[in-house]
Motif scaffolding. Structure first.
Motif, PDB file in Angstrom:
ATOM      1  N   ALA A 126      -4.409  -4.840  -7.733  1.00 20.42           N
ATOM      2  CA  ALA A 126      -4.230  -4.876  -9.182  1.00 20.42           C
ATOM      3  C   ALA A 126      -5.177  -3.898  -9.866  1.00 20.42           C
ATOM      4  CB  ALA A 126      -4.468  -6.288  -9.704  1.00 20.42           C
ATOM      5  N   GLY A 127      -4.715  -3.314 -10.957  1.00 21.06           N
ATOM      6  CA  GLY A 127      -5.559  -2.406 -11.730  1.00 21.06           C
ATOM      7  C   GLY A 127      -5.456  -0.958 -11.321  1.00 21.06           C
ATOM      8  N   ALA A 128      -4.472  -0.624 -10.474  1.00 17.34           N
ATOM      9  CA  ALA A 128      -4.350   0.754 -10.004  1.00 17.34           C
ATOM     10  C   ALA A 128      -4.048   1.720 -11.144  1.00 17.34           C
ATOM     11  CB  ALA A 128      -3.260   0.840  -8.937  1.00 17.34           C
ATOM     12  N   GLY A 129      -3.267   1.276 -12.136  1.00 17.97           N
ATOM     13  CA  GLY A 129      -2.921   2.159 -13.246  1.00 17.97           C
ATOM     14  C   GLY A 129      -4.136   2.654 -13.997  1.00 17.97           C
ATOM     15  N   GLN A 130      -5.053   1.741 -14.324  1.00 20.53           N
ATOM     16  CA  GLN A 130      -6.277   2.123 -15.006  1.00 20.53           C
ATOM     17  C   GLN A 130      -7.130   3.017 -14.127  1.00 20.53           C
ATOM     18  OE1 GLN A 130      -7.356   1.723 -18.135  1.00 20.53           O
ATOM     19  NE2 GLN A 130      -9.154   2.926 -17.549  1.00 20.53           N
ATOM     20  N   HIS A 131      -7.129   2.730 -12.834  1.00 20.93           N
ATOM     21  CA  HIS A 131      -7.895   3.515 -11.872  1.00 20.93           C
ATOM     22  C   HIS A 131      -7.397   4.962 -11.839  1.00 20.93           C
ATOM     23  CE1 HIS A 131      -9.009   4.751  -7.682  1.00 20.93           C
ATOM     24  NE2 HIS A 131     -10.118   4.132  -8.013  1.00 20.93           N
ATOM     25  N   GLY A 134     -12.009   6.324  -3.987  1.00 21.54           N
ATOM     26  CA  GLY A 134     -11.227   5.325  -3.268  1.00 21.54           C
ATOM     27  C   GLY A 134     -10.029   4.872  -4.081  1.00 21.54           C
ATOM     28  N   CYS A 135      -8.821   4.942  -3.483  1.00 22.61           N
ATOM     29  CA  CYS A 135      -7.630   4.553  -4.238  1.00 22.61           C
ATOM     30  C   CYS A 135      -7.300   3.082  -3.999  1.00 22.61           C
ATOM     31  CB  CYS A 135      -6.444   5.458  -3.893  1.00 22.61           C
ATOM     32  SG  CYS A 135      -6.043   5.594  -2.161  1.00 22.61           S
ATOM     33  N   ALA A 192       0.833  -1.204   0.000  1.00 18.51           N
ATOM     34  CA  ALA A 192       0.000   0.000   0.000  1.00 18.51           C
ATOM     35  C   ALA A 192       0.868   1.255   0.000  1.00 18.51           C
ATOM     36  CB  ALA A 192      -0.929  -0.002   1.200  1.00 18.51           C
ATOM     37  N   VAL A 193       1.911   1.259   0.836  1.00 16.24           N
ATOM     38  CA  VAL A 193       2.831   2.400   0.869  1.00 16.24           C
ATOM     39  C   VAL A 193       3.504   2.571  -0.490  1.00 16.24           C
ATOM     40  CG1 VAL A 193       4.981   3.272   1.878  1.00 16.24           C
ATOM     41  CG2 VAL A 193       3.230   2.240   3.360  1.00 16.24           C
ATOM     42  N   GLU A 194       3.970   1.485  -1.068  1.00 17.71           N
ATOM     43  CA  GLU A 194       4.636   1.552  -2.374  1.00 17.71           C
ATOM     44  C   GLU A 194       3.692   2.087  -3.450  1.00 17.71           C
ATOM     45  OE1 GLU A 194       5.837  -2.463  -2.943  1.00 17.71           O
ATOM     46  OE2 GLU A 194       7.642  -2.297  -1.700  1.00 17.71           O
ATOM     47  N   ALA A 195       2.419   1.693  -3.383  1.00 18.30           N
ATOM     48  CA  ALA A 195       1.456   2.060  -4.423  1.00 18.30           C
ATOM     49  C   ALA A 195       1.116   3.541  -4.420  1.00 18.30           C
ATOM     50  CB  ALA A 195       0.177   1.237  -4.253  1.00 18.30           C
ATOM     51  N   MET A 196       1.344   4.231  -3.315  1.00 12.73           N
ATOM     52  CA  MET A 196       1.018   5.656  -3.246  1.00 12.73           C
ATOM     53  C   MET A 196       1.854   6.480  -4.218  1.00 12.73           C
ATOM     54  SD  MET A 196       0.436   6.148   0.870  1.00 12.73           S
ATOM     55  CE  MET A 196      -0.030   7.872   0.773  1.00 12.73           C
ATOM     56  N   GLN A 197       3.042   5.980  -4.553  1.00 17.05           N
ATOM     57  CA  GLN A 197       3.933   6.747  -5.423  1.00 17.05           C
ATOM     58  C   GLN A 197       3.311   6.992  -6.798  1.00 17.05           C
ATOM     59  OE1 GLN A 197       7.196   7.945  -4.431  1.00 17.05           O
ATOM     60  NE2 GLN A 197       6.648   9.224  -6.193  1.00 17.05           N
ATOM     61  N   ALA A 198       2.615   6.004  -7.337  1.00 19.60           N
ATOM     62  CA  ALA A 198       2.016   6.159  -8.670  1.00 19.60           C
ATOM     63  C   ALA A 198       0.973   7.272  -8.682  1.00 19.60           C
ATOM     64  CB  ALA A 198       1.393   4.837  -9.118  1.00 19.60           C
ATOM     65  N   TYR A 199       0.225   7.405  -7.592  1.00 21.98           N
ATOM     66  CA  TYR A 199      -0.767   8.480  -7.507  1.00 21.98           C
ATOM     67  C   TYR A 199      -0.082   9.844  -7.463  1.00 21.98           C
ATOM     68  CZ  TYR A 199      -4.435   5.044  -6.727  1.00 21.98           C
ATOM     69  OH  TYR A 199      -5.323   4.009  -6.892  1.00 21.98           O
ATOM     70  N   VAL A 200       0.958   9.946  -6.658  1.00 19.19           N
ATOM     71  CA  VAL A 200       1.693  11.211  -6.547  1.00 19.19           C
ATOM     72  C   VAL A 200       2.356  11.565  -7.871  1.00 19.19           C
ATOM     73  CG1 VAL A 200       3.613  12.364  -5.381  1.00 19.19           C
ATOM     74  CG2 VAL A 200       2.010  10.967  -4.063  1.00 19.19           C
ATOM     75  N   SER A 224      -5.718   6.534 -14.265  1.00 16.93           N
ATOM     76  CA  SER A 224      -6.052   7.160 -15.554  1.00 16.93           C
ATOM     77  C   SER A 224      -7.502   7.619 -15.578  1.00 16.93           C
ATOM     78  CB  SER A 224      -5.800   6.173 -16.696  1.00 16.93           C
ATOM     79  OG  SER A 224      -4.441   5.824 -16.775  1.00 16.93           O
ATOM     80  N   ASP A 225      -8.390   6.805 -15.019  1.00 18.19           N
ATOM     81  CA  ASP A 225      -9.808   7.160 -15.000  1.00 18.19           C
ATOM     82  C   ASP A 225     -10.052   8.384 -14.120  1.00 18.19           C
ATOM     83  OD1 ASP A 225     -11.944   5.976 -16.481  1.00 18.19           O
ATOM     84  OD2 ASP A 225     -12.973   5.591 -14.588  1.00 18.19           O
ATOM     85  N   SER A 226      -9.357   8.457 -12.983  1.00 19.98           N
ATOM     86  CA  SER A 226      -9.499   9.623 -12.105  1.00 19.98           C
ATOM     87  C   SER A 226      -9.026  10.888 -12.807  1.00 19.98           C
ATOM     88  CB  SER A 226      -8.704   9.417 -10.813  1.00 19.98           C
ATOM     89  OG  SER A 226      -9.295   8.427  -9.995  1.00 19.98           O
ATOM     90  N   LEU A 227      -7.916  10.796 -13.528  1.00 16.64           N
ATOM     91  CA  LEU A 227      -7.395  11.951 -14.247  1.00 16.64           C
ATOM     92  C   LEU A 227      -8.361  12.405 -15.341  1.00 16.64           C
ATOM     93  CD1 LEU A 227      -3.650  10.894 -14.591  1.00 16.64           C
ATOM     94  CD2 LEU A 227      -4.589  12.615 -13.050  1.00 16.64           C
ATOM     95  N   ARG A 228      -8.974  11.441 -16.022  1.00 22.02           N
ATOM     96  CA  ARG A 228      -9.910  11.780 -17.089  1.00 22.02           C
ATOM     97  C   ARG A 228     -11.156  12.484 -16.525  1.00 22.02           C
ATOM     98  NH1 ARG A 228     -10.444   7.036 -18.891  1.00 22.02           N
ATOM     99  NH2 ARG A 228      -8.517   7.051 -20.087  1.00 22.02           N
ATOM    100  N   SER A 229     -11.561  12.097 -15.319  1.00 23.32           N
ATOM    101  CA  SER A 229     -12.764  12.691 -14.719  1.00 23.32           C
ATOM    102  C   SER A 229     -12.622  14.190 -14.488  1.00 23.32           C
ATOM    103  CB  SER A 229     -13.073  12.014 -13.376  1.00 23.32           C
ATOM    104  OG  SER A 229     -13.463  10.666 -13.558  1.00 23.32           O
TER     105      SER A 229
END
Length: 343
Positions: free
Chosen positions: A293-298, A287-288, A37-45, A300-305
């Protein structure tokens, strides 16, 4: 991709208009691997989604944020690091609300989040009959003046209590409430008051826990615990039942898909943008998927919104409203925002 749009709260804090919600790491959505979970935060930032929403009761959300915050600073080696915004909630149990109690709660969150002050404290209270919420808010306001809190905010307070609190001279930056195409109660009274008093709405449940997506279009109504296997799905399915039922919900999904195809986006993008464009809405909490799995698409979808390229027309909005106006009146059924937590 264009920069993520920001909004400035009353105390000057700039936050993203799409916030990363961390309820999902509280355990009610399945097991959580904290390291992943900690590692995954980097992609959002890295994508510019730097605002994280959590709560003291979303254990271990504050700790996960704190670990990432600490790692981000240690990796910088003196170079500039992206500024994070950590919005947390204080959800106290009924009891004394003297200054020591309030300060202790804030110090605990600061220790978990590994910060010297709190960007934003969103206060929740379970029972309006217990007026000690005013005492707690008085102390929170004092601590804000002393620099321990930058923004003082609320979670799930109704319009009547918003008026009561602000009339006492307590500056409220935002109120976090449920707001979606299913639950449009904020539009009845709260939006007008917030616009008049520089209070932003931060909205959750905007995608109904994922039900407002192509995944549920044309599907048989889910009823079993196995099908509604997270707190979000169970909670928002009940809201759909109150709103108008599965058949009407399917009509809404069909309409949203039609609009989405016209705009080259997803059903979730349309559902999010409908709320993001509402008066007084400062941001939508999505919700992040930390360590899932699938965080990348998630992402991208948030950015598009929130992309300026996504524009809903009057025709789009009229088509959606033609469905939602056939629903039941949730203000009459449930009451104002947050009343579902106090009955």
């Amino acid at each position: 991709m264009a920069p993520v749009p920001k909004v400035r709260l009353a105390g000057g804090l700039e936050i993203c208009r799409v916030l990363n919600g961390m309820w999902q790491v509280s355990g009610s959505h399945g097991p959580v691997d904290e390291v992943r979970a900690v590692e995954a935060m980097q992609a959002y930032v890295d994508a510019g989604l730097t605002t994280f929403d959590m709560a003291d009761i979303y254990v271990p959300a504050e700790e996960i944020f704190g670990q990432f915050n600490s790692q981000l600073k240690s990796k910088s080696s003196g170079s500039p690091t992206p500024a994070l915004q950590g919005l947390t909630k204080w959800v106290p149990r009924p009891g004394p609300m003297d200054r020591k109690v309030v300060e202790k709660a804030l110090q605990r969150s600061m220790a978990h989040m590994q910060v010297d002050s709190l960007d934003c404290v969103q206060f929740h209270w379970w029972d309006y009959g217990d007026k000690r919420y005013l005492e707690a808010l008085g102390h929170l306001s004092d601590l804000q003046q002393e620099g321990l809190i930058r923004e003082l905010a609320l979670t799930n307070f109704d319009t009547q209590r918003l008026e009561e609190i602000t009339s006492r001279g307590i500056r409220i930056s935002s109120n976090q409430v449920q707001y979606s195409l299913i639950d449009q109660r904020p539009a009845a009274r709260m939006e007008e008051f917030c616009l008049a008093n520089n209070i932003h709405l931060l909205t959750y449940g905007t995608l109904a826990g994922g039900l407002l997506s192509e995944r549920y279009l044309g599907k048989v109504e889910p009823k079993s615990r196995a099908e509604l296997n997270t707190s979000s799905l169970s909670k928002y399915k009940k809201m759909i039942d109150s709103w108008g039922g599965w058949s009407l919900f399917q009509d809404l999904l069909v309409t949203l898909e039609t609009v989405a195809k016209r705009r080259g986006c997803s059903v979730a993008n349309v559902a999010t943008r409908c709320i993001l464009d509402r008066p007084a809405v400062g941001g939508v909490i999505v919700g992040c998927r930390l360590g899932v799995a699938g965080a990348g698409q998630h992402i991208s979808d948030s950015l598009r919104s929130c992309s300026p390229e996504l524009r809903l027309t009057e025709e789009d909005l009229a088509a959606v409203e033609a469905v939602t106006r056939r629903s039941r009146d949730l203000m009459a059924l449930i009451g104002d925002c947050g009343d579902e937590y106090r009955k």
